[in-house]
Write an enzyme that holds these catalytic residues in place. Sequence first.
Site, mmCIF file in Angstrom:
data_model
loop_
_atom_site.group_PDB
_atom_site.id
_atom_site.type_symbol
_atom_site.label_atom_id
_atom_site.label_comp_id
_atom_site.label_asym_id
_atom_site.label_seq_id
_atom_site.Cartn_x
_atom_site.Cartn_y
_atom_site.Cartn_z
ATOM 1 N N LYS A 50 0.841 -1.170 0.056
ATOM 2 C CA LYS A 50 -0.019 -0.179 0.017
ATOM 3 C C LYS A 50 0.677 1.114 0.046
ATOM 4 C CE LYS A 50 -3.693 -2.516 2.372
ATOM 5 N NZ LYS A 50 -4.337 -2.760 3.705
ATOM 6 N N GLN A 94 -4.075 -1.114 10.040
ATOM 7 C CA GLN A 94 -3.796 -2.391 9.324
ATOM 8 C C GLN A 94 -4.496 -3.399 10.172
ATOM 9 O OE1 GLN A 94 -3.001 -3.165 6.137
ATOM 10 N NE2 GLN A 94 -3.534 -5.217 6.721
ATOM 11 N N ASP A 117 -10.667 3.320 5.152
ATOM 12 C CA ASP A 117 -11.377 2.088 5.149
ATOM 13 C C ASP A 117 -12.772 2.016 5.000
ATOM 14 O OD1 ASP A 117 -9.397 0.145 4.664
ATOM 15 O OD2 ASP A 117 -8.992 -0.192 6.783
#
Length: 296
Positions: A50, A94, A117
Site C-alpha cells: 500500500k 492495518q 477504510d
Amino acid sequence: MSARVLAGPPVAAALLADAAARASRLPAQPNLVIVSVGDDPASLSYVRGKSRKAGEVGLRNTVHALAETTTQAELLTLIDTLNRDDDVNGILVQLPLPAQIAEAAVLHAIDPRKDVDGFHPLNVGELWAGRPALTPCTPAGIMFLLEHHGVPVAGARAVIVGRSHLVGRPLAALLLNADATVTVAHSRTRDLGSVTREADILVAAAGTPGLITPDMVKPGATVIDVGINRVLKPDGKGHLVGDVHPDVAGVAGALTPVPGGVGPMTVAQLLANTVRAAELQHAARADLEAAGEFVR
C-alpha cells in the site's frame, strides 16, 4: 461458452490514474498514514504494498510500525494525535490487531473524515442511508469494476454469498443504491444453489475454496470472486484460489480471476478514498476560511 475475463489490473490502473489527476489539483499532496501493530508477515507485506502504491500515485504516506506489545491505550493516543493533525488526510489501521487491542474501539476512534477504510459507524450509516460517504475499499472497487466493464446493475438481480462487515454488507448497500435487487446469502442459507441460480450478478465472498460450482450459476451471469484462499497443491506448494470453482467459466458470461481480479481494486480504491477525503477536507477548510471562522 467461455466467460469473459474481468481482469482487475487495467481497471485498477484507470482508477489510480484518476486519483492521481485529482490529487494533482489539490493545494497539497494528500497524506495517508498507515498504522501497523506487530510483526505478522502478511500484514507487513500488505502495508509495504500500500505504501509503495501510494508513492507511485503521488500521495505522501507515512507508516507507523508499532511493536506487538503496544497497548490499546497507546494506539488510541496515536490515533487521537493523527485525528488532530490537519496535515493527515487519511488514516488506515492495518488489521488484524493483537489480542490485547479491541478492533472495534480502534476503528471507532478514527475521525470519520479520515476513515479511508470506510469502517467507522458514521460512514457505515451514511452508506446505508444512500448518502455520499467514505466506503469500504473492496465493495467500492467491485462497483467500479462492474461499471468499467459495462455490466448493467440497475434492475439486475444480485446475490452476495457472505455477510461480512468488510465486503458482503457494504456491497449490498452499494448495489441497492445502484438500483439492483439484492439478496445476501450466508452459511445458514437453505438450498444455496437455488438462491444463487437467480443471480444476474453473483458475488462470492464467503472465504470457502470452490464453494460456487457450475450448477449454482445462472447461464450468462456475471460472477465476482472475492475469495482469496491459500491451498496446498500435491507438490506441497501453496497457491491462491477463489470461492468460485474454475469450471464456472464454462457457464458464466463474465468472471473475475483469482488472483488478478478484485484484489488490485482494493488497494486502488484505498488511494482513491484518500484523495476523496483530502478533497472534502480542503473544501470544508475553504468554506470556514471564507466565513472567517478558520484560524490556524
